[in-house]
Every structure is written in structure tokens, then in C-alpha cells.
Motif scaffolding. Sequence first.
Motif: not given
Length: 457
Positions: A103-114, A123-133
Motif C-alpha cells: 500500500q505504501d509503495i502504491l501511495h508513493v507512486a500515485i502521489a507522483q503520478m496524479l 514513478a511506475v518503473s521505480i515502484s515496480v523495482d521497489h516492490a521487486g526488491s
Amino acid sequence: MSKNPRFQNRKSPSKPENPNDKPGFAARKVAADILGNVVHKRRPLDGELDASNGHSGFRALAANDKGLVRAIVGAALRHRGEIAQILDWVLDRPIPEKTGRVQDILHVAIAQMLFMEIPDRAAVSISVDHAGSDRRAVPYKGLVNGVLRRIGREKDDLTSELDPARMNTPDWLFENWTAAYGEDGARAIALAHLKEAALDVSVKAEPEAWADKLDGVVVGAGSVRLRNKGAVETLAGFEAGAWWVQDAAASLPARLLGDVSGKRVADLCAAPGGKTAQLAAAGADVTAIDISASRLKRLSQNMQRLGLAVDTVAADLRDYEPSGLFDMILLDAPCSATGTIRRHPDVPWIKKPQDIEKLAGIQQALLQHVANWLKPGGTLVYCTCSLERAEGEVQIETFLQSSSAFELQPIRSDEVSDLGQPITNEGYLRTLPSHDLGIDGVETGWDGFFAARLKRL
């Protein structure tokens, strides 16, 4: 010994790319960590961003990345309700991960996107990398990718149905504000919280001259509001101690004491010291008392820069007795700080209704105790940076019902500003973030403050 020609032109196998090496990855990871600490563990945002004792990852970042973290977390908190609603619309079911990391990873990404001027792709690329790590989030890496890409495609439709004022305010707070200020008033306050607070300074003298020097305008009762924000340490007059940072509304309670020159004045719950500086600069003999020794140390450092002399005492007011009575007392009581949400966007998400009840009990106990420190004929100003009536009007009404030794001294509009808005029918001061200060070219609004002036008979 010659090299085997079969291996001479063969490239070494490349190592898998480490997401930690990607520009911006560390900042986004820290932003998600801090956001999680605030909303799940109820840790104050200021503590997480503290330069000396804050989040270790944040302290290790370069200055520009620290600025990015502040901006991301601020946007994620100001728009938390909207982001949660969007996720509710696009997810078939709640995310089962229990720690809140996904949820935190998604909120950080969506805050940047919107809500920030950051490309969706980054925002998407780094968030996906974050989830994967992250071991907690890696099972949901595909979900993070799919959800964020869908939001990127459908952002116009998704944002068209949002109600920012209502969604970004917890129900209990919105209900409190509606009861106190009406639904239109509550909505105006909530919308004001979507914007960061302006930068105001209090000056020792000549506010008009300092407004010219600092590219600002005079607001309230003599504060200077800067048109542009920046590192305050680099501005004219900082090193010389000509001014200090203080919201225009926060400067009003000390003014309600009137002429303090030569008077013995107690500034209670004094740190970080904006009101202390006002009183000392006006010629008062100030005793600044605060429960936190570390915050008093910072206050003393501020007074040293400003060239102002005050006495400081580290004590719990409930257990302390002064050596003599005071001519005047300023009690800035500990409170929920809901009037400062523009500069502290974590407040709606870390405070609960039971906190208000607990704080109200502390406020009444402090008021009852310190009122005994005032000389007959002396003045006491009680104030809080809260929007809640339970921490303001109700406190004074309760106190006056129990004490015949005090009477209310109504506040006049000309004492605090040219605006009539801050003065209630009862004669209290009540500033709101939604107040229009009527000044073109600068951000409007100020912190939400309550103040009442009492006289000892």
C-alpha cells in the motif's frame, strides 16, 4: 603464457542491475518507509524528517533527494483519502499483505503520478523495482505494475469523480468541523489543507521595510509573508537576528497581552520560542517554561541568534510552582495541532478522537493550575493551534464556570488585524486556514488558532 583465442573476444557476463543504483530509487524507497511509519505506526512526520535524529535513510540522502522525499510524502498525506479511493476503485479486493508495505509503495507512486509533476513512466518503473526488491512486497510486484499502469491510462476518468475536501479528511474531523463551522466552513478548511502553508516571519521592528527587503508583504498584525520560499538561513537579516519564522496567526496571541514592557511574563509550553521572542523583543522579563529540555535548548539557541535574553525552566507545569507571581501569562497549551495541517499533513492520520479528549483534560488541568500564578489585575492569554472547540471555547467556558476570580476580556478586531473574520461574537480569537487575508500576489490563509484573554479580578 598466451591466452586461449577462443575466449579473447567473449564478454564477461553482466551482473543483474541493482535497483539501488537507479537515480531516484533511494529517495522513493525512503519516502515509502516514512509514509508507512507515519500512517501505520503513528510517528510524527517532523520526527521522521529530523536532520539529527530522523529516519536513517533520509539523513543519508543528498539535499535534492531530501527535498524530493518531503514533496512526495507531503503529497501522499495531503491526498491520502483520494489515493485510497482510487485504489478501492481499481482493485477487485483488498491487498492481503499485512504490514502495509505494498500500500505504501502504491501511495508513493500515485502521489507522483496524479499530484506532482513527475512522469508516470518514472514513478511506475521505480515502484515496480521497489516492490521487486522488498521481501514483503515481491509477491505483489505484478499487481503493483498492473495497477499503476491502469491508473496511468485512466487517470482522467478516475480523478473526475473525486471529492478532495471530503475524502482527504477523516470522518470524525469533518464532523467536528461541520458542527463548529457548518458544512461549507468544514469544506473550505479541508480544501485549504491541500496547499502548503506560506512562509511568514515576525520582525523585531519595521515590518514594511523588511517586507521590501525579503520580497514579501505585511499580513495580520505586522507579520511579513514572503512571496517565495527558500532556505531561510540565506535570507537577509537571518544571521543578524532581525526576524524569526512564525506563522502570522501564531503571532497574534502574544499581542493580546498588550504592553508587556517591564512586565514579568510567563511563556508556558514555550518551545520552539516564537512567542517567547515576541515578548522579549517587546521588553518583557520573560520566563519560558517547557516540559522538554531538548526543545528548550533549541529555544535558547534561537534567542541567542536573536540577541534576546530570557530565563528558561524545564518542568512539567502540573508539578511546578514559580518563586513569585507574574504580571502576565501566555499559556500555549499542548493540543491536537489540527490548525497546522497545512504544514503538518500527517496530523489527520496520526490523531484520533480519544486524543482530543485526553488533551482537553490536560489543558483544563494546566489552566486551573497556572491561573494561580497570576497577580490580581493580571492578564492570562490561553491559546491552542487547534480547530477543535473542545480545545478552545469549551475550555474557557468550563474554566470561567468554575472560577469567579477571572473574567473574559473580549478581543477587538483592531488588536489582531484589519479583518473581522478572526473575532467571534463572544470576543475570542479564532483564525482558520480558509480565511482570506485579502492580499493579492501571495498565498492566503493562516494557521488555525484559538485564543481567549482573561483578567484576574
